[in-house]
Structure formats: C-alpha cells, structure tokens
Scaffold this motif. Structure first.
Motif, PDB file in Angstrom:
ATOM      1  N   LEU A  18       0.731  -1.049   0.079  1.00  0.00           N
ATOM      2  CA  LEU A  18       0.028  -0.198   0.030  1.00  0.00           C
ATOM      3  C   LEU A  18       0.889   1.465  -0.060  1.00  0.00           C
ATOM      4  O   LEU A  18       1.631   1.372   0.776  1.00  0.00           O
ATOM      5  CB  LEU A  18      -0.891   0.162   1.107  1.00  0.00           C
ATOM      6  N   SER A  19       0.427   2.101  -0.682  1.00  0.00           N
ATOM      7  CA  SER A  19       1.025   3.319  -0.915  1.00  0.00           C
ATOM      8  C   SER A  19       0.781   4.215   0.581  1.00  0.00           C
ATOM      9  O   SER A  19      -0.069   4.175   1.219  1.00  0.00           O
ATOM     10  CB  SER A  19       0.457   4.120  -1.940  1.00  0.00           C
ATOM     11  N   SER A  20       2.056   4.944   0.993  1.00  0.00           N
ATOM     12  CA  SER A  20       2.012   5.585   2.225  1.00  0.00           C
ATOM     13  C   SER A  20       1.564   7.147   1.465  1.00  0.00           C
ATOM     14  O   SER A  20       2.520   7.844   1.104  1.00  0.00           O
ATOM     15  CB  SER A  20       3.114   5.670   2.739  1.00  0.00           C
ATOM     16  N   ALA A  22       0.872  11.368   1.632  1.00  0.00           N
ATOM     17  CA  ALA A  22       1.206  12.104   2.564  1.00  0.00           C
ATOM     18  C   ALA A  22       0.003  12.604   3.480  1.00  0.00           C
ATOM     19  O   ALA A  22      -1.017  12.146   3.349  1.00  0.00           O
ATOM     20  CB  ALA A  22       1.576  13.477   1.612  1.00  0.00           C
ATOM     21  N   ARG A 139       1.363   5.129   6.510  1.00  0.00           N
ATOM     22  CA  ARG A 139       2.393   4.859   7.346  1.00  0.00           C
ATOM     23  C   ARG A 139       2.917   5.887   8.282  1.00  0.00           C
ATOM     24  O   ARG A 139       3.239   5.753   9.472  1.00  0.00           O
ATOM     25  CB  ARG A 139       3.635   4.378   6.530  1.00  0.00           C
TER      26      ARG A 139
ATOM     27  N   TYR B 195       9.873   1.344   0.887  1.00  0.00           N
ATOM     28  CA  TYR B 195       9.334  -0.068   0.516  1.00  0.00           C
ATOM     29  C   TYR B 195       8.315   0.370  -0.517  1.00  0.00           C
ATOM     30  O   TYR B 195       8.247   1.564  -1.127  1.00  0.00           O
ATOM     31  CB  TYR B 195       8.198  -0.338   1.789  1.00  0.00           C
ATOM     32  N   GLY B 197       5.769   1.392  -3.163  1.00  0.00           N
ATOM     33  CA  GLY B 197       4.820   2.563  -3.050  1.00  0.00           C
ATOM     34  C   GLY B 197       5.160   3.658  -2.155  1.00  0.00           C
ATOM     35  O   GLY B 197       4.418   4.520  -2.322  1.00  0.00           O
TER      36      GLY B 197
END
Lengths: 165, 330
Positions: A18-20, A22, A139, B195, B197
């Motif tokens: 999964l993308s973090s 902003a 994240r 990591y 993505g």
C-alpha cells in the motif's frame, strides 16, 4: 506463535503493497466559490481549530454537518474539537470518530485521532487496533500514533486532522 | 526476485568459496545468532585484516534508504554487495584479482551449477559475478524481522504482550523527553525507510558526539562518517541510525564498536554524547555546532535504565533468529 508470525508478515507485506500518502492534502481552505452544502462552515471550522478555538470550531463543524450529514471529515474534526475541550466530551468525540469511519472507512485521520482518544481513555487494546488499521492507510500517521500510544503523550502538530474536503 | 534466486543466495551467503582464498563468507561477519552481525567492534576480513567499522545488522535490510554506515549514495543492495567482495582497503572478502578462481570453484560443483541454472534459467552461462550479486541481494531481502515481543503488542493484537517493565520502557523510548524514536523511528526503529509504493525519503545521518579529536569535533580517521564522502566539515561524524530490531544481539555498539553494551549506550545518550561539542559563540552563548541537536541528553533513574533496556530486549525476534540459524548452511 506461527499464527502471530503470519499476522505480522501480512501486516508488513501490506505495508509494502500500500502506498503511504502524505498527510491530508492541502492545509489551506477551499475557495469560497465552493458551493457544496456545509463547505463554508467546514472551512471556517478548520481555521478556528488550527487557532485552538475549539468551542467555536465545534459549532462550525456541527453547522456543516447539519447541512451535510455525510461529511466524514467534519465528524472527524468535530471529534477532535470536542476532545480538546476536556474529558467530559470524550464519549461524544468518540461517537463522531465512529461516524467518520463508518462514512469513510479509509479516512486515515479518523483512525489516527480515534486511536489517540482511546489511548487517553485508557483503552490501549482499541488504540492498538486503530494503529493496525492505520498501518494499511498511512504509514506516517501510523508511526505517529504508535509513538502516541506507546508514550501516552499526544502527537505534536495537527497532522491527524482532516484539513480539506 | 524468485524463490530460486533466494535459495541460491542463501547457499552463497554461507559459502566461503565466495572469498579470494575460500576462508571468508558473508556469514563470517553477518552471523544469524548475532542478528547478522559478528559480535566484534570491528569486522575481520580475509587474512585477518581489520575493518575500521563494525559489521551492520542485516535485519530488515531491504527497507534501508541507504546502506552502510555513512554512504549517502549506496542505495541498492546490489551495489553494497560489491563493497565487501571487492574492497582492498582493507580487503574484506578479497575477490579482487581472484574472480576467475571464485567462479571456477562454483563451476566445478554440480550442486551449485544446478542452483545457478535454476535461478537464472534464461542465462546460458549463469555462473557469473553479476548473478552472484543478484542472488545474494534476493536472499538478503528475505531477512525480515517482525515478530518480536514488541510486535506482538503493537501489531499482533496482544495488548498485554509487553510485561510491566517492558511497557514502561516503551513509554520512555517514545517519550518526547528522551525522543529515542525521533532517530530510531517507524516500524523498523531506524532512520528513514523505503518500501514498495513509498516515497523516496531523504537519507539522514547524525553526529552523536562520540569523538572530538581536535576541539573542533573531528572524528578519528578513517571513520569521519558522511564527511568522508562529502568532504564537508559539517558532515563530520555523521552516521546512519541503524535499526534497533534485535539490538540486544548486536553488541558492541556504534559504528566502531566503541560502546560495549546497552547500559553504556544509554549513558552515552544520557549525557548528550560523551564528547558533546559545545562551541562558544559571541555573547557567551553556547550552541551546538556539529553534534546533532536531537542529542540533548536526559536523566535516567536506575529504574528508567532497567525499563529501557527491557524494552530494547523486547525488540528481539527469537523466531527470526532461530529460523535464520536453522537455514544457515553449515
């Protein structure tokens, strides 16, 4: 032990997948020309909240929700404005965080500050559950919530608030 | 990355034939029982040569933004692996000028020929240095640690996973007063990570006040940290914050192993760096010049110290260590 290992592996690999993003995009208010119901009250509320005028912000977010009950971001920020006014508001604040998440299950900011609220209410298991959900959404916020839960201290800044709508 | 490349990488990682004189493997300095460090302050390479710095942990190495202690440009495992193989100052694995001998050893071994062919099926001559590097990097990317006592508390749904002392240590570690998490942050308890993505975070390096050789904050050569790559005086003594996962297994500490144990590490940070540099400025105001501004120091009671160390031990992933030991090639 093995099951735990699998859970952790899944968690870590979910982080990879999964993308973090902003923090919530944009800290400035929407232009006044935005005529969606409730948006003017919402943006006024954001400004007041950023000035730590929580009682007035509360009224603005409540007004926004009256015009647009589906606005998850307003529920989130109303929860924060309520919580900052003292422990007597915790249950009400929690109710708004719950509504925010129900309306928008991927609203990372709501998990962030519901987790902080659970931490302040002494409900560590629930705070940690919100942290786990947050690792899948954002994240950076998850790391901030992790530090808050572990330390018992509120995070610095207002990164857990919904700023745009 | 395929399971066949990982398997080949695992075999190569533990194989001393990969060194110039067949005496040193990657695992000589990266031992699973020490969370892939070697228990030494300074790593020992081929022929007894002593490296100026200590072997870094390979725990979760796949996530590191940069590799090594201080090189901002070393960002890929495939490039990092070249360093121990080919370094001549000092020699580590001593492959320089011995490439053909190394490759010949594997070409003579039917088992390794099979593994190279399986890992690189489209390559007619798979036993080459490039493929060795690819396989090693693939293996190292599988060294994932995320099942410590702390993880079971934070991610595993066990709110009572930490005992009282460990939990108190976590409270201190993440407190704003101590601020340990500001450098050893995130799920990896390290500097910035990346990591799939993620955005590409900027690498960070810190001077923790370990040395002041000249009153100006100089670190002893050749360990001048980021400075040795940039030449900038303000980069003197800056090193990467490594992961604290499995940190209880990786003594001695710091880039040169100059701090023997966790108690002493806490003492070092408690005083804000054993050679914290203060530089008097005009107006008699003392400001920090090189030492990281986050190194503000803190006071710890005996209980605090005990709790913090218990927390650091709770970052040990016994499953990771045991499984790594079991998968080691004798």
């Amino acid at each position: 032990m093995k099951l735990i290992a699998i859970v952790i592996s899944v968690s870590i690999f979910s982080m990879l997948a999964l993308s973090s993003h902003a923090f919530a995009a944009g800290s400035s208010s929407k232009p006044v020309s935005d005529t969606r119901p409730g948006v003017i009250d919402y943006n006024d509320g954001v400004k007041l909240m950023q000035q730590a005028k929580y009682d007035r912000a509360e009224r603005k977010f409540a007004a926004a929700l009256k015009k647009n009950p589906e606005m998850a971001e307003a529920h989130n920020n109303l929860g924060y404005s309520l919580r900052k006014q003292g422990t007597k508001n915790y249950d009400k604040a929690l109710s708004h965080y719950n509504q925010a998440i129900e309306l928008k299950p991927d609203l990372a900011e709501a998990f962030m500050y519901r987790g902080v609220l659970f931490m302040l209410m002494g409900q560590e298991a629930k705070a940690l559950e919100d942290h786990r959900q947050l690792t899948l959404l954002d994240r950076d916020l998850a790391d901030a919530l992790q530090a808050a839960i572990a330390s018992g201290e509120e995070p610095d800044g207002l990164d857990g608030l919904a700023k745009s709508w | 990355m395929t399971s066949e490349k990982v398997e080949l990488g695992r075999l190569l990682f533990y194989d001393p034939r990969l060194s110039g004189d067949s005496t040193i493997s990657c695992a000589t300095c990266h031992q699973p029982e020490h969370a892939f460090t070697d228990g030494r302050g300074q790593a020992e390479g081929i022929g007894g040569s002593i490296h100026p710095r200590s072997a870094m942990s390979l725990t979760n190495v796949a996530y590191n933004t940069t590799l090594g202690w201080d090189d901002p440009n070393l960002t890929r495992l495939e490039d990092q692996i070249l360093v121990p193989l080919y370094n001549t100052d000092p020699p580590e694995m001593g492959v320089t000028d011995h490439e053909n001998e190394v490759l010949a050893r594997f070409r003579k071994d039917p088992r390794m020929v099979h593994h190279f062919r399986t890992a690189f099926p489209e390559d007619p001559s798979p036993i080459i240095i490039r493929n060795i590097i690819y396989a090693l990097a693939s293996f190292e990317r599988t060294l994932i640690s995320g099942n410590s006592t702390y993880d079971r508390w934070a991610y595993g749904g066990k709110a009572d996973g930490l005992d009282e002392v460990q939990r108190a240590g976590a409270r201190l570690f993440f407190s704003k007063r101590l601020g340990c998490f500001r450098c050893h942050g995130g799920f990896n308890f390290s500097g910035p990570i990346q990591y799939e993505g993620s955005e590409s975070p900027e690498a960070r390096f810190h001077n923790t006040g370990l040395y002041d050789e000249d009153g100006q904050g100089a670190y002893p050569e050749p360990n001048t940290g980021l400075h040795r790559h940039t030449g900038e005086s303000f980069d003197m003594g800056k090193f990467r914050a490594p992961t604290l996962r499995n940190i209880a297994l990786t003594a001695p500490y710091m880039h040169d192993g100059s701090i023997p144990d966790l108690d002493a590490v806490l003492d070092h940070y408690g005083v804000g760096g054993r050679h914290r540099l203060h530089r008097p400025q005009e107006g008699n105001i003392t400001v920090e010049s090189i030492t990281d501004p986050l190194m503000t120091g803190f006071e710890l009671s005996e209980d605090d110290t005990r709790q913090l160390i218990a927390f650091l031990h709770a970052l040990t992933d016994e499953t990771f260590v045991q499984e790594s030991k079991q998968s080691a090639v004798p």
